[in-house]
Design a protein around this motif. Sequence first.
Motif, PDB file in Angstrom:
ATOM      1  N   ALA A 153       2.993  12.049  -5.704  1.00  0.00           N
ATOM      2  CA  ALA A 153       1.799  11.822  -6.515  1.00  0.00           C
ATOM      3  C   ALA A 153       2.024  10.688  -7.515  1.00  0.00           C
ATOM      4  N   LEU A 154       3.183  10.685  -8.167  1.00  0.00           N
ATOM      5  CA  LEU A 154       3.475   9.641  -9.151  1.00  0.00           C
ATOM      6  C   LEU A 154       3.599   8.272  -8.489  1.00  0.00           C
ATOM      7  N   LYS A 155       4.202   8.221  -7.308  1.00  0.00           N
ATOM      8  CA  LYS A 155       4.281   6.953  -6.580  1.00  0.00           C
ATOM      9  C   LYS A 155       2.888   6.477  -6.173  1.00  0.00           C
ATOM     10  N   GLY A 156       2.048   7.412  -5.757  1.00  0.00           N
ATOM     11  CA  GLY A 156       0.685   7.048  -5.373  1.00  0.00           C
ATOM     12  C   GLY A 156      -0.102   6.493  -6.543  1.00  0.00           C
ATOM     13  N   VAL A 157       0.047   7.103  -7.705  1.00  0.00           N
ATOM     14  CA  VAL A 157      -0.647   6.620  -8.893  1.00  0.00           C
ATOM     15  C   VAL A 157      -0.096   5.250  -9.310  1.00  0.00           C
ATOM     16  N   ALA A 158       1.222   5.075  -9.212  1.00  0.00           N
ATOM     17  CA  ALA A 158       1.823   3.770  -9.549  1.00  0.00           C
ATOM     18  C   ALA A 158       1.289   2.683  -8.627  1.00  0.00           C
ATOM     19  N   ARG A 159       1.128   3.008  -7.350  1.00  0.00           N
ATOM     20  CA  ARG A 159       0.567   2.032  -6.401  1.00  0.00           C
ATOM     21  C   ARG A 159      -0.839   1.617  -6.821  1.00  0.00           C
ATOM     22  N   GLU A 160      -1.645   2.590  -7.228  1.00  0.00           N
ATOM     23  CA  GLU A 160      -3.013   2.272  -7.652  1.00  0.00           C
ATOM     24  C   GLU A 160      -3.019   1.498  -8.967  1.00  0.00           C
ATOM     25  N   ALA A 161      -2.088   1.816  -9.867  1.00  0.00           N
ATOM     26  CA  ALA A 161      -1.991   1.066 -11.126  1.00  0.00           C
ATOM     27  C   ALA A 161      -1.647  -0.396 -10.855  1.00  0.00           C
ATOM     28  N   TRP A 162      -0.750  -0.605  -9.892  1.00  0.00           N
ATOM     29  CA  TRP A 162      -0.403  -1.976  -9.494  1.00  0.00           C
ATOM     30  C   TRP A 162      -1.616  -2.686  -8.877  1.00  0.00           C
ATOM     31  N   ALA A 163      -2.345  -1.974  -8.007  1.00  0.00           N
ATOM     32  CA  ALA A 163      -3.519  -2.570  -7.362  1.00  0.00           C
ATOM     33  C   ALA A 163      -4.591  -2.932  -8.385  1.00  0.00           C
ATOM     34  N   LEU A 164      -4.680  -2.152  -9.475  1.00  0.00           N
ATOM     35  CA  LEU A 164      -5.668  -2.419 -10.528  1.00  0.00           C
ATOM     36  C   LEU A 164      -5.137  -3.415 -11.557  1.00  0.00           C
ATOM     37  N   LYS A 165      -3.936  -3.960 -11.296  1.00  0.00           N
ATOM     38  CA  LYS A 165      -3.292  -4.921 -12.202  1.00  0.00           C
ATOM     39  C   LYS A 165      -2.992  -4.315 -13.570  1.00  0.00           C
ATOM     40  N   GLN A 166      -2.775  -2.998 -13.583  1.00  0.00           N
ATOM     41  CA  GLN A 166      -2.361  -2.332 -14.806  1.00  0.00           C
ATOM     42  C   GLN A 166      -0.843  -2.137 -14.851  1.00  0.00           C
ATOM     43  N   MET A 167      -0.162  -2.512 -13.752  1.00  0.00           N
ATOM     44  CA  MET A 167       1.290  -2.417 -13.661  1.00  0.00           C
ATOM     45  C   MET A 167       1.777  -3.617 -12.869  1.00  0.00           C
ATOM     46  N   ASP A 168       2.862  -4.242 -13.333  1.00  0.00           N
ATOM     47  CA  ASP A 168       3.357  -5.413 -12.604  1.00  0.00           C
ATOM     48  C   ASP A 168       4.136  -4.987 -11.369  1.00  0.00           C
ATOM     49  N   ALA A 169       4.352  -5.945 -10.473  1.00  0.00           N
ATOM     50  CA  ALA A 169       4.968  -5.653  -9.175  1.00  0.00           C
ATOM     51  C   ALA A 169       6.388  -5.109  -9.326  1.00  0.00           C
ATOM     52  N   GLU A 170       7.136  -5.631 -10.299  1.00  0.00           N
ATOM     53  CA  GLU A 170       8.518  -5.175 -10.471  1.00  0.00           C
ATOM     54  C   GLU A 170       8.565  -3.718 -10.905  1.00  0.00           C
ATOM     55  N   ALA A 171       7.693  -3.328 -11.848  1.00  0.00           N
ATOM     56  CA  ALA A 171       7.668  -1.944 -12.320  1.00  0.00           C
ATOM     57  C   ALA A 171       7.280  -1.005 -11.178  1.00  0.00           C
ATOM     58  N   TYR A 172       6.295  -1.419 -10.371  1.00  0.00           N
ATOM     59  CA  TYR A 172       5.878  -0.592  -9.232  1.00  0.00           C
ATOM     60  C   TYR A 172       7.006  -0.468  -8.214  1.00  0.00           C
ATOM     61  N   ALA A 173       7.688  -1.561  -7.930  1.00  0.00           N
ATOM     62  CA  ALA A 173       8.776  -1.535  -6.949  1.00  0.00           C
ATOM     63  C   ALA A 173       9.897  -0.604  -7.395  1.00  0.00           C
ATOM     64  N   GLN A 174      10.191  -0.588  -8.697  1.00  0.00           N
ATOM     65  CA  GLN A 174      11.253   0.278  -9.206  1.00  0.00           C
ATOM     66  C   GLN A 174      10.888   1.757  -9.066  1.00  0.00           C
ATOM     67  N   ILE A 175       9.605   2.086  -9.257  1.00  0.00           N
ATOM     68  CA  ILE A 175       9.159   3.473  -9.078  1.00  0.00           C
ATOM     69  C   ILE A 175       9.133   3.817  -7.594  1.00  0.00           C
ATOM     70  N   LYS A 176       8.635   2.900  -6.788  1.00  0.00           N
ATOM     71  CA  LYS A 176       8.543   3.132  -5.350  1.00  0.00           C
ATOM     72  C   LYS A 176       9.916   3.378  -4.736  1.00  0.00           C
ATOM     73  N   ASP A 177      10.962   2.814  -5.342  1.00  0.00           N
ATOM     74  CA  ASP A 177      12.316   2.892  -4.789  1.00  0.00           C
ATOM     75  C   ASP A 177      13.018   4.210  -5.118  1.00  0.00           C
ATOM     76  N   ILE A 178      12.421   5.050  -5.957  1.00  0.00           N
ATOM     77  CA  ILE A 178      13.067   6.310  -6.334  1.00  0.00           C
ATOM     78  C   ILE A 178      13.188   7.210  -5.103  1.00  0.00           C
ATOM     79  N   ARG A 179      14.357   7.746  -4.874  1.00  0.00           N
ATOM     80  CA  ARG A 179      14.600   8.549  -3.683  1.00  0.00           C
ATOM     81  C   ARG A 179      14.083   9.972  -3.847  1.00  0.00           C
ATOM     82  N   ARG A 180      13.716  10.555  -2.730  1.00  0.00           N
ATOM     83  CA  ARG A 180      13.254  11.933  -2.695  1.00  0.00           C
ATOM     84  C   ARG A 180      14.383  12.889  -3.066  1.00  0.00           C
ATOM     85  N   ASN A 181      14.010  14.032  -3.575  1.00  0.00           N
ATOM     86  CA  ASN A 181      14.963  15.076  -3.934  1.00  0.00           C
ATOM     87  C   ASN A 181      15.537  15.703  -2.666  1.00  0.00           C
TER      88      ASN A 181
END
Length: 315
Positions: free
Chosen positions: A93-121
Amino acid sequence: MNPLIHTSSSNVALHTYESALENPAMNYLLSLSSAQSRVTMQSFLGRVAMMVQKVTFEQFEWGALRRPHVMAILTMLNNAQLAPATINTYLAALKGVAREAWALKQMDAEAYAQIKDIRRNRGVRLAAGRRLQVEELYELYKACSSVPGDLIGSRDLAMISLLAGCGLRRSELVSLDVENLRSQDQSIVLIGKGNKQREAFVPQSSWSKLEGWLQLSGITSGAIFVRVRRENKITDSRLTSQAVLHVLGQRQVQAGLEPLTPHDLRRTYATLLLENGEDIATVMDAMGHADVSTTRRYDMRNSDHVKAARDRLKI
């Protein structure tokens, strides 16, 4: 007002809807194809927002989310001893929201990439729920069919039989229309989780119970499972998923069984297929799963095998 609901005749509602589209969390929820998934993920995001900022998920500043924040949230969830699968749902859910924040230009690409890279538990837990024995299913059926001509009993019997005989989800069951039925194949064409269409083949016994309900109720089109008033009068009001849970709870008590859920009937269906020698790929298709690993979580045979091995052990 729920920002996911609006009417074109209301400027206020339309403005609320348009404002919601600027919220990454709302955009993420709108991207989900399943209504049940939207409810689940909104609940998870609401807990995160309350846990971190003591605000609602609509008020949370999702665009300011960064990798350390997500890692801290995951740590708190781990400390709360939530199951790995549950924690991974939060992360998705958090990765999905980060993706949308990036798409809305509310988050830069580097910040989104760092969240997207977090590994599953990593890690697993024992399978939740239980499978029913065939004798327990018969007791449930008997609890529904004690009074001949009883509309509610006939409806409940057909519902429980389809849950156990086809492994349907609650949401799939209540969305069924007469038009979904294929008499020539004794099957049901439905759209399940992930907007995936599949054909569920109904066992003869379950099909007979379904036909009995339709004949007794006089339903020839539209919703199959509807509310019945106490005076045995049919309505055109489709049952909800929550109503199915309530009905099963009542029948379980009447049958004198241990607590169970609609999903336990789905687990029972998968386990019975596997016990009958069906291969895992066939069961995966029958369940409407996209991944065989998901189907394996419905296999409740293992504990029975281990118990039998224990009983054979002579030490």
